[in-house]
Design an enzyme around this catalytic site. Structure first.
Site, mmCIF file in Angstrom:
data_model
loop_
_atom_site.group_PDB
_atom_site.id
_atom_site.type_symbol
_atom_site.label_atom_id
_atom_site.label_comp_id
_atom_site.label_asym_id
_atom_site.label_seq_id
_atom_site.Cartn_x
_atom_site.Cartn_y
_atom_site.Cartn_z
ATOM 1 N N ASP A 148 -1.985 18.910 -0.166
ATOM 2 C CA ASP A 148 -2.157 18.161 1.182
ATOM 3 C C ASP A 148 -1.177 18.511 2.157
ATOM 4 O O ASP A 148 -0.065 17.937 2.355
ATOM 5 C CB ASP A 148 -1.978 16.712 0.863
ATOM 6 C CG ASP A 148 -2.448 15.811 2.010
ATOM 7 O OD1 ASP A 148 -2.322 16.272 3.121
ATOM 8 O OD2 ASP A 148 -2.595 14.442 1.777
ATOM 9 N N GLN B 28 -3.673 15.869 -3.675
ATOM 10 C CA GLN B 28 -2.233 15.746 -3.232
ATOM 11 C C GLN B 28 -1.422 16.622 -3.085
ATOM 12 O O GLN B 28 -0.676 16.840 -2.230
ATOM 13 C CB GLN B 28 -1.569 14.429 -3.981
ATOM 14 C CG GLN B 28 -1.554 12.972 -3.060
ATOM 15 C CD GLN B 28 -1.060 12.035 -3.889
ATOM 16 O OE1 GLN B 28 -1.139 12.056 -5.222
ATOM 17 N NE2 GLN B 28 -0.683 10.803 -3.299
ATOM 18 N N ARG C 130 -8.314 13.168 1.277
ATOM 19 C CA ARG C 130 -7.077 12.186 1.124
ATOM 20 C C ARG C 130 -7.295 11.710 -0.335
ATOM 21 O O ARG C 130 -7.129 10.635 -0.295
ATOM 22 C CB ARG C 130 -6.634 11.571 1.897
ATOM 23 C CG ARG C 130 -6.402 12.394 3.616
ATOM 24 C CD ARG C 130 -5.691 13.441 3.724
ATOM 25 N NE ARG C 130 -3.846 13.355 3.768
ATOM 26 C CZ ARG C 130 -3.592 12.944 5.054
ATOM 27 N NH1 ARG C 130 -4.239 12.934 6.197
ATOM 28 N NH2 ARG C 130 -2.424 12.627 4.962
ATOM 29 N N SER D 256 0.082 15.869 4.578
ATOM 30 C CA SER D 256 1.212 15.212 4.337
ATOM 31 C C SER D 256 2.392 15.967 4.290
ATOM 32 O O SER D 256 3.364 15.246 4.775
ATOM 33 C CB SER D 256 0.955 14.545 2.872
ATOM 34 O OG SER D 256 -0.243 13.598 2.932
ATOM 35 N N TYR E 259 -8.603 7.148 7.167
ATOM 36 C CA TYR E 259 -8.159 7.306 8.654
ATOM 37 C C TYR E 259 -8.323 6.362 9.371
ATOM 38 O O TYR E 259 -9.428 5.477 9.090
ATOM 39 C CB TYR E 259 -8.926 8.626 9.087
ATOM 40 C CG TYR E 259 -8.384 9.889 8.333
ATOM 41 C CD1 TYR E 259 -6.905 10.605 8.644
ATOM 42 C CD2 TYR E 259 -9.092 10.652 7.195
ATOM 43 C CE1 TYR E 259 -6.514 11.617 7.866
ATOM 44 C CE2 TYR E 259 -8.795 11.795 6.683
ATOM 45 C CZ TYR E 259 -7.451 12.311 7.322
ATOM 46 O OH TYR E 259 -7.021 13.127 6.597
HETATM 47 P P1 NAD Z 1 -2.741 10.289 10.884
HETATM 48 O O1 NAD Z 1 -1.985 11.218 11.231
HETATM 49 O O2 NAD Z 1 -4.173 10.495 11.108
HETATM 50 O O3 NAD Z 1 -2.414 8.851 11.732
HETATM 51 C C1 NAD Z 1 -1.269 8.250 12.097
HETATM 52 C C2 NAD Z 1 -1.357 6.670 11.866
HETATM 53 O O4 NAD Z 1 -1.742 6.214 13.283
HETATM 54 C C3 NAD Z 1 -2.311 6.199 10.689
HETATM 55 O O5 NAD Z 1 -1.577 5.367 9.758
HETATM 56 C C4 NAD Z 1 -3.297 5.512 11.613
HETATM 57 O O6 NAD Z 1 -3.678 4.264 10.939
HETATM 58 C C5 NAD Z 1 -2.489 4.972 12.869
HETATM 59 N N1 NAD Z 1 -3.156 4.515 14.094
HETATM 60 C C6 NAD Z 1 -4.429 5.132 14.483
HETATM 61 N N2 NAD Z 1 -4.643 4.415 15.732
HETATM 62 C C7 NAD Z 1 -3.680 3.484 15.988
HETATM 63 C C8 NAD Z 1 -3.621 2.382 16.934
HETATM 64 N N3 NAD Z 1 -4.229 2.315 17.795
HETATM 65 N N4 NAD Z 1 -2.484 1.796 16.693
HETATM 66 C C9 NAD Z 1 -1.386 1.765 15.673
HETATM 67 N N5 NAD Z 1 -1.763 2.796 14.855
HETATM 68 C C10 NAD Z 1 -2.762 3.729 14.825
HETATM 69 O O7 NAD Z 1 -2.467 9.553 9.328
HETATM 70 P P2 NAD Z 1 -1.825 9.971 8.155
HETATM 71 O O8 NAD Z 1 -0.638 10.044 8.003
HETATM 72 O O9 NAD Z 1 -2.517 11.530 7.942
HETATM 73 O O10 NAD Z 1 -2.740 9.186 6.899
HETATM 74 C C11 NAD Z 1 -4.176 8.991 7.025
HETATM 75 C C12 NAD Z 1 -4.421 8.432 5.909
HETATM 76 O O11 NAD Z 1 -4.445 9.265 4.540
HETATM 77 C C13 NAD Z 1 -3.584 7.210 5.319
HETATM 78 O O12 NAD Z 1 -4.710 6.153 4.921
HETATM 79 C C14 NAD Z 1 -2.781 7.746 4.185
HETATM 80 O O13 NAD Z 1 -2.654 6.573 3.472
HETATM 81 C C15 NAD Z 1 -3.715 8.391 3.465
HETATM 82 N N6 NAD Z 1 -3.063 9.459 2.683
HETATM 83 C C16 NAD Z 1 -3.574 9.620 1.371
HETATM 84 C C17 NAD Z 1 -3.164 10.473 0.497
HETATM 85 C C18 NAD Z 1 -3.718 10.620 -0.952
HETATM 86 O O14 NAD Z 1 -3.933 9.600 -1.611
HETATM 87 N N7 NAD Z 1 -3.644 11.990 -1.476
HETATM 88 C C19 NAD Z 1 -2.085 11.383 0.920
HETATM 89 C C20 NAD Z 1 -1.458 10.881 2.240
HETATM 90 C C21 NAD Z 1 -2.013 10.364 3.021
#
Ligand code: NAD
Length: 373
Positions: free
Chosen positions: A127, A124, A119, A130, A230
């Site tokens: 991705d 991006q 990520r 996302s 994550y």
């Molecule tokens: P995900 O689908 O893996 O999880 C969804 C959300 O659930 C996450 O925010 C996680 O922290 C939350 N979660 C897990 N356990 C929990 C609990 N017990 N209570 C409440 N919330 C809980 O997450 P995602 O949407 O795929 O995002 C993962 C990461 O990737 C994030 O840090 C996001 O900012 C990052 N990201 C980075 C980029 C990039 O830089 N290219 C792009 C997209 C996402």
């Protein structure tokens, strides 16, 4: 290269891995493309649109006989059997499914699972997690609004005032943040919870209130930072405090959208049966973690059920309900990834020095290469 685009066969899967827009670009790069008849039909991409950009329409066997196959879903055993050893397969191949990876390895495929991309900023544009989670978060709110028998916004009319819906979003990653943004556009009052403290600011900037669960030890604070962005499983002490706070908020909510996931694990249980029982009749829970076991134990994957007067939606493929745009974004992710494995002079190359290529590469020449975190 000869690139094949088969139709997806999983029930309810309406997306397609390449659209006429991306096929046109692949052909301009010198590839030939064979699209299985009607592969794009449910994503508003009829065969005629592929023909218009220079693709040929073929049978399922012809699509899988190509040198490179682009898919949305992991291949079935039957589909693996249709591909020759050495075929390059690109798609969302479920990198946590050891049996699936083993089958692709044994078949001699070169397989890239796009969900395994890091990520990072450079990754991006490819991705897929996302692009699809964003659509899922949007559709979750639209589904909830459709099922909920009241208005989402506050209304003051000559016939009286209607209160705004209270929405609680659990897990504020990509899907959760889009759910907040969509619910906000509909006029709801929103609260959100996440383990990662970094999301508080993002939640607030979208106009929602963050359900703050204070950290009591350095260990809790450390685990909450997650790995690579994550989440990691939180200690029981923190989960109990979160549960108490979430229970209060869920009791007041009309709609709960839960999206909490931990990669490669069963989804954490955040909405207990007691919490569901405490909700007002007519409330709606959209459990976006349904495919990973659900954030609520009452959720039934793939079904809509009513329990204790609350409708629980366990739809496991929300992006496929917005198939045209989900395919358009997914196909652009795939196209961008392909730039990393095609060289103008050398053609197809696997540069394992490239962190995105190395992370996505699951197997090659009969060798399992998945990098585990
Ligand atoms: P995900 O689908 O893996 O999880 C969804 C959300 O659930 C996450 O925010 C996680 O922290 C939350 N979660 C897990 N356990 C929990 C609990 N017990 N209570 C409440 N919330 C809980 O997450 P995602 O949407 O795929 O995002 C993962 C990461 O990737 C994030 O840090 C996001 O900012 C990052 N990201 C980075 C980029 C990039 O830089 N290219 C792009 C997209 C996402």
């Amino acid at each position: 290269m000869r690139i094949g685009i088969p139709a997806e066969t999983l029930a309810g899967e309406a997306r397609v891995a390449a659209t006429p827009e991306t096929v046109k670009k692949l052909i301009a790069q010198g590839h030939t493309v064979v699209v299985q008849a009607d592969a794009g039909l449910r994503a508003d991409a009829p065969d005629a649109d592929y023909i218009a950009v220079g693709a040929t329409i073929g049978s399922r066997e012809e699509a899988f006989a190509a040198e490179m196959v682009l898919k949305v879903r992991p291949p079935t055993t039957e589909e693996i059997g249709l591909m020759k050893p050495g075929t390059v397969l690109v798609g969302m191949l479920d990198p946590f499914n050891a049996d699936g990876l083993q089958a692709m390895t044994a078949a001699g495929l070169t397989a890239f699972a796009l969900e395994a991309a890091p990520r990072t900023s450079r990754a991006q544009s490819m991705d897929v997690l996302s692009s699809q989670a964003n659509i899922g978060g949007y559709k979750a709110v639209i589904l909830a609004a459709n099922i909920y028998q009241r208005f989402m916004p506050m209304l003051m009319t000559a016939a009286g005032t209607v209160k705004a819906a209270r929405v609680v979003v659990l897990g504020a990653g990509v899907a959760g943040l889009q759910a907040i943004a969509t619910a906000k556009r509909l006029g709801a009052v929103i609260e959100a919870s996440d383990v990662r403290p970094a999301v508080k600011e993002q939640v607030e900037s979208l106009g929602a209130k963050f359900i703050d669960v204070p950290f009591e030890t350095d260990e809790e604070r450390d685990i909450a930072q997650g790995v690579g962005g994550y989440a990691r499983p939180m200690p029981a002490s923190w989960m109990q405090r979160q549960s108490a706070l979430v229970a209060e908020r869920v009791k007041q909510a009309n709609v709960v959208i839960s999206t909490a996931l931990i990669p490669g694990r069963r989804a954490p249980v955040l909405i207990t049966e007691d919490m569901v029982r405490s909700m007002k009749p007519g409330s709606v829970i959209i459990d976006m973690a349904a495919a990973q076991g659900g954030n609520c134990p009452l959720t039934e994957a793939g079904k809509i059920v009513v329990k204790h007067g609350v409708t629980l939606v366990g739809e496991t493929n929300l992006p496929a309900l917005v198939a045209a745009d989900a395919s358009a974004l997914y196909a652009r992710n795939v196209l961008d990834f392909l730039k990393l494995v095609f060289d103008k002079e050398k053609g197809f190359v696997v540069n394992r020095e490239d962190d995105i290529v190395a992370s996505c590469l699951m197997c090659r020449d009969g060798q399992l290469l998945r990098k585990t975190a």
